[in-house]
Design a protein around this motif. Sequence first.
Motif, PDB file in Angstrom:
ATOM      1  N   LEU A  12      17.883   6.015  -4.106  1.00 12.57           N
ATOM      2  CA  LEU A  12      16.983   7.306  -4.760  1.00 12.57           C
ATOM      3  C   LEU A  12      16.051   7.787  -3.695  1.00 12.57           C
ATOM      4  O   LEU A  12      16.015   9.117  -3.625  1.00 12.57           O
ATOM      5  CB  LEU A  12      16.017   6.706  -5.754  1.00 12.57           C
ATOM      6  N   LEU A  13      15.686   7.046  -2.668  1.00 15.57           N
ATOM      7  CA  LEU A  13      14.699   7.529  -1.845  1.00 15.57           C
ATOM      8  C   LEU A  13      15.445   8.518  -0.709  1.00 15.57           C
ATOM      9  O   LEU A  13      15.029   9.532  -0.438  1.00 15.57           O
ATOM     10  CB  LEU A  13      14.179   6.427  -0.779  1.00 15.57           C
ATOM     11  N   LEU A  14      16.737   8.088  -0.357  1.00 17.88           N
ATOM     12  CA  LEU A  14      17.484   8.966   0.419  1.00 17.88           C
ATOM     13  C   LEU A  14      17.996  10.191  -0.063  1.00 17.88           C
ATOM     14  O   LEU A  14      18.041  11.192   0.513  1.00 17.88           O
ATOM     15  CB  LEU A  14      18.905   7.964   0.912  1.00 17.88           C
ATOM     16  N   GLU A  15      18.255  10.091  -1.557  1.00 13.93           N
ATOM     17  CA  GLU A  15      18.601  11.398  -2.227  1.00 13.93           C
ATOM     18  C   GLU A  15      17.371  12.335  -2.294  1.00 13.93           C
ATOM     19  O   GLU A  15      17.525  13.582  -2.043  1.00 13.93           O
ATOM     20  CB  GLU A  15      19.192  10.970  -3.592  1.00 13.93           C
ATOM     21  N   VAL A  65       6.892  10.756  -0.296  1.00 15.51           N
ATOM     22  CA  VAL A  65       7.631   9.912  -1.304  1.00 15.51           C
ATOM     23  C   VAL A  65       8.775   8.989  -0.504  1.00 15.51           C
ATOM     24  O   VAL A  65       8.740   7.785  -0.634  1.00 15.51           O
ATOM     25  CB  VAL A  65       8.177  10.387  -2.821  1.00 15.51           C
ATOM     26  N   ALA A  66       9.552   9.528   0.095  1.00 17.59           N
ATOM     27  CA  ALA A  66      10.415   8.975   0.826  1.00 17.59           C
ATOM     28  C   ALA A  66       9.975   8.215   1.841  1.00 17.59           C
ATOM     29  O   ALA A  66      10.379   7.067   2.114  1.00 17.59           O
ATOM     30  CB  ALA A  66      11.539  10.185   1.265  1.00 17.59           C
ATOM     31  N   ASP A  67       9.004   8.669   2.707  1.00 13.02           N
ATOM     32  CA  ASP A  67       8.533   8.027   3.676  1.00 13.02           C
ATOM     33  C   ASP A  67       7.829   6.958   3.277  1.00 13.02           C
ATOM     34  O   ASP A  67       7.873   5.730   3.924  1.00 13.02           O
ATOM     35  CB  ASP A  67       7.463   8.933   4.658  1.00 13.02           C
ATOM     36  N   PHE A  71       8.076   0.709   2.721  1.00 14.95           N
ATOM     37  CA  PHE A  71       7.953  -0.537   2.100  1.00 14.95           C
ATOM     38  C   PHE A  71       9.330  -1.243   2.162  1.00 14.95           C
ATOM     39  O   PHE A  71       9.414  -2.662   2.370  1.00 14.95           O
ATOM     40  CB  PHE A  71       7.894   0.037   0.393  1.00 14.95           C
ATOM     41  N   LEU A  72      10.501  -0.404   1.936  1.00 18.97           N
ATOM     42  CA  LEU A  72      11.733  -1.207   2.145  1.00 18.97           C
ATOM     43  C   LEU A  72      11.951  -1.807   3.694  1.00 18.97           C
ATOM     44  O   LEU A  72      12.261  -3.056   3.892  1.00 18.97           O
ATOM     45  CB  LEU A  72      12.805  -0.345   2.072  1.00 18.97           C
ATOM     46  N   ASP A  73      11.452  -1.068   4.675  1.00 15.97           N
ATOM     47  CA  ASP A  73      11.347  -1.849   6.079  1.00 15.97           C
ATOM     48  C   ASP A  73      10.424  -3.138   6.038  1.00 15.97           C
ATOM     49  O   ASP A  73      10.736  -3.989   6.742  1.00 15.97           O
ATOM     50  CB  ASP A  73      10.536  -0.704   7.051  1.00 15.97           C
ATOM     51  N   SER A  74       9.210  -3.192   5.361  1.00 20.58           N
ATOM     52  CA  SER A  74       8.432  -3.904   5.390  1.00 20.58           C
ATOM     53  C   SER A  74       8.897  -5.199   4.574  1.00 20.58           C
ATOM     54  O   SER A  74       8.922  -6.279   5.063  1.00 20.58           O
ATOM     55  CB  SER A  74       7.105  -3.639   4.656  1.00 20.58           C
ATOM     56  N   TYR A  75       9.656  -5.051   3.541  1.00 23.33           N
ATOM     57  CA  TYR A  75      10.665  -6.086   2.667  1.00 23.33           C
ATOM     58  C   TYR A  75      11.563  -6.426   3.530  1.00 23.33           C
ATOM     59  O   TYR A  75      11.687  -7.829   3.568  1.00 23.33           O
ATOM     60  CB  TYR A  75      11.064  -5.492   1.508  1.00 23.33           C
ATOM     61  N   ALA A  76      12.300  -5.825   4.442  1.00 22.17           N
ATOM     62  CA  ALA A  76      13.339  -6.399   5.140  1.00 22.17           C
ATOM     63  C   ALA A  76      12.822  -7.138   6.184  1.00 22.17           C
ATOM     64  O   ALA A  76      13.321  -8.322   6.681  1.00 22.17           O
ATOM     65  CB  ALA A  76      14.286  -5.151   5.692  1.00 22.17           C
ATOM     66  N   ARG A  77      11.617  -6.732   6.878  1.00 19.07           N
ATOM     67  CA  ARG A  77      10.939  -7.487   7.993  1.00 19.07           C
ATOM     68  C   ARG A  77      10.622  -8.900   7.349  1.00 19.07           C
ATOM     69  O   ARG A  77      10.543 -10.014   8.110  1.00 19.07           O
ATOM     70  CB  ARG A  77       9.963  -6.782   8.764  1.00 19.07           C
ATOM     71  N   GLU A 135       0.826  -1.103  -0.090  1.00 19.30           N
ATOM     72  CA  GLU A 135       0.160  -0.087  -0.043  1.00 19.30           C
ATOM     73  C   GLU A 135       0.930   1.161  -0.105  1.00 19.30           C
ATOM     74  O   GLU A 135       0.361   2.318  -0.727  1.00 19.30           O
ATOM     75  CB  GLU A 135      -0.965  -0.015   1.133  1.00 19.30           C
ATOM     76  N   LYS A 136       1.878   0.990   0.874  1.00 20.03           N
ATOM     77  CA  LYS A 136       2.969   2.272   0.750  1.00 20.03           C
ATOM     78  C   LYS A 136       3.636   2.507  -0.742  1.00 20.03           C
ATOM     79  O   LYS A 136       3.787   3.687  -0.949  1.00 20.03           O
ATOM     80  CB  LYS A 136       3.920   2.302   1.967  1.00 20.03           C
ATOM     81  N   LEU A 137       3.838   1.465  -1.108  1.00 14.21           N
ATOM     82  CA  LEU A 137       4.520   1.411  -2.599  1.00 14.21           C
ATOM     83  C   LEU A 137       3.597   2.148  -3.406  1.00 14.21           C
ATOM     84  O   LEU A 137       4.007   2.975  -4.259  1.00 14.21           O
ATOM     85  CB  LEU A 137       5.007   0.101  -3.006  1.00 14.21           C
ATOM     86  N   ASN A 138       2.217   1.551  -3.565  1.00 14.02           N
ATOM     87  CA  ASN A 138       1.348   2.283  -4.387  1.00 14.02           C
ATOM     88  C   ASN A 138       1.008   3.720  -4.256  1.00 14.02           C
ATOM     89  O   ASN A 138       1.088   4.395  -5.114  1.00 14.02           O
ATOM     90  CB  ASN A 138       0.114   1.586  -4.309  1.00 14.02           C
ATOM     91  N   GLN A 139       1.414   3.990  -2.854  1.00 14.22           N
ATOM     92  CA  GLN A 139       0.995   5.600  -2.531  1.00 14.22           C
ATOM     93  C   GLN A 139       2.190   6.429  -3.118  1.00 14.22           C
ATOM     94  O   GLN A 139       2.223   7.370  -3.785  1.00 14.22           O
ATOM     95  CB  GLN A 139       0.714   5.682  -0.899  1.00 14.22           C
TER      96      GLN A 139
END
Length: 605
Positions: free
Chosen positions: A538-541, A499-501, A506-512, A475-479
């Motif tokens: 890209l997100l951190l930039e 966008v970054a949040d 999403f990346l946190d969910s993937y890692a978990r 859901e966060k990725l879609n947003q």
Amino acid sequence: MTILFAAANPHAPAFLEAALIREFGSAMALASCTSQIRTARAVTEEIGEGRARQSGILSWSQIPLDHSERGVHQVISKQGSALDVPVSDMTVQGQTVPWISPKDWFQFILRQGVWHHLAGVRADEMHLAGPLWKTFWSNYQKLYPHFELFSKPGVDYSRTVACYLHGDEGRTLKKSGLMVTSIQSALGYGLSPKRQKLSADGLPTPLVNYAGHTFCSRLVSFVIPKSLYESNNAVFHDAMEVLAKELRELYDHGVVNPYTGERFWVAIIGLKGDLPYLAKAGGLNRTFNTATKRTAKDPAKRKKPSGICHLCLAGTDGFPAEEIATRSPAWIRTQNVKLPWDKTPVLLKHLPHDTNDLASFFQIDLWHTVHLGFGRSYIASTVQLALECVPCSNLEEKWKWLTCHYHTWCRREKKQRHVSKISPTLVSYNDRAGAMGAWHKGALTTNFFKWIPSLIDTLAPDAAGRLVLAKRGVEKLNQMFTMLYGSTSFLTREESFYVADCGLVFLDSYARLARSAYDAGMQLLYPLYPKLHYMHHLLLEIEWSAREHNMAFNVMTCGCQQDEDLVGRVSRLSRRVSIRTVMTRTLSRYLAAALIEWREAGLLR
């Protein structure tokens, strides 16, 4: 042939064009030369030679069938049934490579009086093109102050166009490769010409280059069959250097409008494409496929990892690329520390670039990274998790239930299905290589991203709570993508943080999910591919730019989904000519087909 004579000839009778449309239907643009000649002969018999001569059809009917391709191109040239852009030759490694030079392209655009098209404005708003480019360069300078253009004296930013180079390999005859190289403006009409965004003062803002036919928004320069460069990479690199030198001329000296005497300039701001193409064009020695696959038990025999990212040292000792669930990864300190090549790429020898970050010239495409990358793994892994909660008694029935659910969702949401069934093969079920996802269509990934929340809502919760976590991530990725696609070329501070949040959640969910699956003995699910690191980059930039400059560059400006469309179209044209003349004939067919699209778009005088 790519273009039918009726469509190419504005004097052709309307009934004739209608008849051709009825005959060829949706395959009209893909008609062969011989089919056009036979149709022209049949029509000539029906309407008589007088009317056929008047409408230009007689010339087509007189082309001999045994030399159909050559004859058709001669008639097209004589009748002006293709864009008036010359195809010239370059010589590389003893090979003659036909190409359309950038200078000829931009001179043609000026002759047609459509320079404003490069800024993404219509003819009735052409006076806004200059201010748009000034706005673009002003914002770009805040974000990238070390780009060479900003140290160039006497620059007229209102008449300097920012462009990207793009390259990718399509498929020509017998599934052989065909490298298609093109140029495109960094600005366009957004996602749709009807969705123009206005700034606070009511003026249009710079938009991404997505809307419109790709034959109008991208300018093909050359196509090279793989047979030419597979055994000798210098063919490709030398051709790129010829292209770069001419683009440098446009950067230094520009091109003159023949009617007004005004001079305009072109500045390339990056090369975009999928990761294999970037690695090839840049000669990169740190890429997604240089990751260390295995670790030797004996430390003395262990191969030193070379890294997986051309922008930093992620993947080397002490800087794990898998560290994606944090805003302060160890690798962030290694950006611009070591160049990712042994020899300076030919493009950087000639084209302007960020002198403080040379590697950033090679742009990461978020769409490839997600939709044709780890996004498929996320979906395949989540579907496999969902299997245990599907209300059926056996595995075969579970797959049928998933297929039915997906097809029902597609009908309800009015989405194209793209696949006939959800199968074990599709989601790499029990595949020893991991849950990779066995499809290669980005639109299907988009569908699945939107379908997954609906699927999880239908099912009973799993005992470990992984499906809830998977839903949260998608859901966060879609947003995130909704915001990126709905924004202008530059994100505001609020859009950037949003966008970054979303992306970092999403990346946190993937890692978990990856850790939870690994601990449960499901090591094949949620593999930690290098492409996850690129998204993290890209997100951190984006977040850093927003914090420092109250804006960020929209990464979708570097997206390649429209370029994939262009490569696909050009490749299909190449499959209808002799392999011996594939470069010349493909460019000729492309210019003929582009004529229709430019005329439809109102870009021709």
